[in-house]
Enzyme design. Structure first.
Site, short mmCIF file in Angstrom:
data_model
loop_
_atom_site.label_atom_id
_atom_site.label_comp_id
_atom_site.label_asym_id
_atom_site.label_seq_id
_atom_site.Cartn_x
_atom_site.Cartn_y
_atom_site.Cartn_z
N LYS A 196 -2.70 -6.96 3.83
CA LYS A 196 -2.54 -7.83 2.67
C LYS A 196 -2.46 -9.26 3.20
O LYS A 196 -1.56 -9.62 3.95
CB LYS A 196 -1.28 -7.47 1.90
CG LYS A 196 -1.07 -8.31 0.63
CD LYS A 196 0.17 -7.84 -0.10
CE LYS A 196 0.44 -8.64 -1.37
NZ LYS A 196 1.66 -8.19 -2.06
N GLU A 233 -2.81 -3.07 11.81
CA GLU A 233 -1.90 -2.74 10.71
C GLU A 233 -2.25 -1.39 10.08
O GLU A 233 -1.37 -0.59 9.76
CB GLU A 233 -1.93 -3.85 9.65
CG GLU A 233 -1.32 -5.17 10.07
CD GLU A 233 0.20 -5.19 9.93
OE1 GLU A 233 0.80 -4.11 9.71
OE2 GLU A 233 0.78 -6.27 10.05
N LYS A 248 -6.31 -6.03 0.69
CA LYS A 248 -6.06 -6.93 -0.43
C LYS A 248 -6.03 -8.36 0.08
O LYS A 248 -5.30 -8.65 1.02
CB LYS A 248 -4.72 -6.56 -1.08
CG LYS A 248 -4.35 -7.41 -2.30
CD LYS A 248 -2.99 -6.99 -2.85
CE LYS A 248 -2.62 -7.83 -4.07
NZ LYS A 248 -1.31 -7.45 -4.63
#
Length: 323
Positions: A196, A233, A248
Site C-alpha cells: 500500500k 512485503e 493499492k
C-alpha cells in the site's frame, strides 16, 4: 507480397474479437467498497466521489443486496463513527458502526457473497493515523498490532469472511492470523494490503471516511518509487499466513501488480481507489470521456496486469454492464 502478416484479420468482426480476447472481466472478479456512517438516517453523498455515499444501516443493506444480485464477488465495508479517540475504541466496540453493519449484512446475505472488513484504525482515531501513536506522535508498530488483533476478533465475531489489514504495520498478518486461530476462527481469511503506497490519490477516500489525519503516512506506507520493496512485503505477508494479497493503488502501480501476480502463489487483488474513480467521473461529467467505455477499459487494464479481483467503486454498475 508485403505485408506477409496481417493481425487485423482477427479484428474484423465483433465475433472474431470476442473469440481471441485474452483478458476476461466478469462480475465475480469485482468487489464493491461501501461506507456506512454511524447515526445516518439516509445516504449522504460524498462530494468528491459522485455516485458514492456514506450509507445508513438500512441503505447499506439494500445497496448490498442489489450489488450481490448484480453478481459482484464481494463487499468491503468501511465504518464512519460519530466519535473517535486516540486508540480507535469504536473499532473493537461490539456496538461500533462497522461491527454492527457487518452483523446486519451477514444476517441479510449469509454466505451469498464474500463479506470483507477493513481491519484498520484510521477511521476510528482522532488523529487519523492507522495505529496507536506514542508520546512523540510516531505510530507505535507493536502497540498497534495489539489493537489489530482485538479488531480482527471483533470483525470475525460480527460475521466477516475476510479481514483486510490495511495499516502496513510490520507483522500485522501474523498477529491477526494467530489471534484468529487461537480464538477458534481458523476459517476466517486474510486479504492482506501487502503493498500500500503513500499515494496522493487517496484524497476523496479521506472525505468519505471523514479522516482526521494531519500530515502524512509516509513512515508506514510505501514510497511510490519502490517496487522491489513491494515484493518483499508480499513475501512476508504470505509467510505470515495471508490468504490473498493486494496492491493499492492500482492504476499508478500496474507494473508492481504484474510483478506480484507473476510471483504470488495466492490470489492477487488490486484496489482501484477513490482518486482514480474521481478522475474518470470528473472527466466524464465534462463530456471529455465516454464513461462506460473508460470504466471498462480501466478495469480491464487492471485485470490484464494480473489482478484476480478488483476493489472498485464501479463494481455494481460494471457488473450490470457485463451481465
Amino acid at each position: 507480397m508485403f505485408p506477409e502478416h496481417r493481425p487485423r484479420r482477427l479484428r474484423g468482426t465483433a465475433a472474431l474479437r470476442r473469440l481471441v480476447s485474452e483478458t476476461t472481466l466478469r462480475p465475480r472478479q469485482l468487489i464493491l467498497p461501501m461506507f456506512v456512517a454511524e447515526g445516518a438516517d439516509a445516504p449522504r453523498p460524498i462530494g468528491s466521489m459522485p455516485g458514492v455515499v456514506q450509507h445508513s444501516r438500512d441503505s447499506l443493506r439494500k445497496a448490498a443486496v442489489e450489488a450481490v444480485r448484480a453478481g459482484v464477488g464481494g463487499l468491503m465495508i468501511f465504518g464512519v463513527p460519530s466519535e473517535r479517540d486516540a486508540v480507535g475504541s469504536g473499532a473493537t466496540d461490539e456496538q461500533g458502526i462497522l461491527n454492527v453493519a457487518l452483523r446486519d449484512l451477514r444476517a441479510e446475505l449469509g454466505d451469498d457473497t464474500v463479506l470483507m472488513a477493513d481491519t484498520c484504525l484510521d477511521e476510528f482515531t482522532d488523529h487519523g493515523h492507522c495505529g496507536v501513536v506514542d508520546a512523540s506522535g510516531a505510530v507505535d508498530n507493536d502497540a498497534t498490532l495489539e489493537r489489530y488483533a482485538e479488531m480482527a476478533l471483533a470483525q470475525a465475531s460480527a460475521g466477516a469472511h475476510l479481514l483486510g489489514p490495511s495499516g502496513m504495520m510490520d507483522g500485522q498478518v501474523g498477529v491477526i492470523r494467530r489471534a484468529l486461530d487461537d480464538a477458534g476462527y481458523s476459517d476466517i481469511g486474510i486479504l492482506a494490503y501487502s503493498a500500500k503506497y503513500a499515494s496522493a490519490f487517496y484524497g476523496p477516500f479521506r472525505e468519505a471516511v471523514d479522516s482526521q489525519l494531519k500530515g502524512d503516512r509516509k513512515t508506514y506506507q510505501q514510497d511510490p518509487g519502490n517496487a522491489r520493496e513491494a515484493l518483499r512485503e508480499v513475501e512476508l505477508d504470505i509467510a505470515e499466513g495471508a490468504d490473498t494479497v493486494m496492491i493499492k493503488p492500482a492504476l499508478s502501480y500496474l507494473d508492481v501488480l504484474r510483478e506480484v501476480a507473476e510471483m504470488s502463489p495466492v490470489p492477487v487483488a488490486a484496489y482501484n481507489i477513490s482518486g482514480e474513480y474521481a478522475m474518470v467521473e470528473a472527466a466524464a461529467a465534462n463530456g471529455w470521456l465516454d464513461r462506460q467505455r473508460t470504466v471498462l477499459e480501466v478495469l480491464t487494464s487492471i485485470r490484464r496486469a494480473g489482478a484476480d479481483m478488483i476493489l472498485t467503486y464501479w463494481a455494481a454498475e460494471a457488473a450490470r454492464w457485463l451481465d
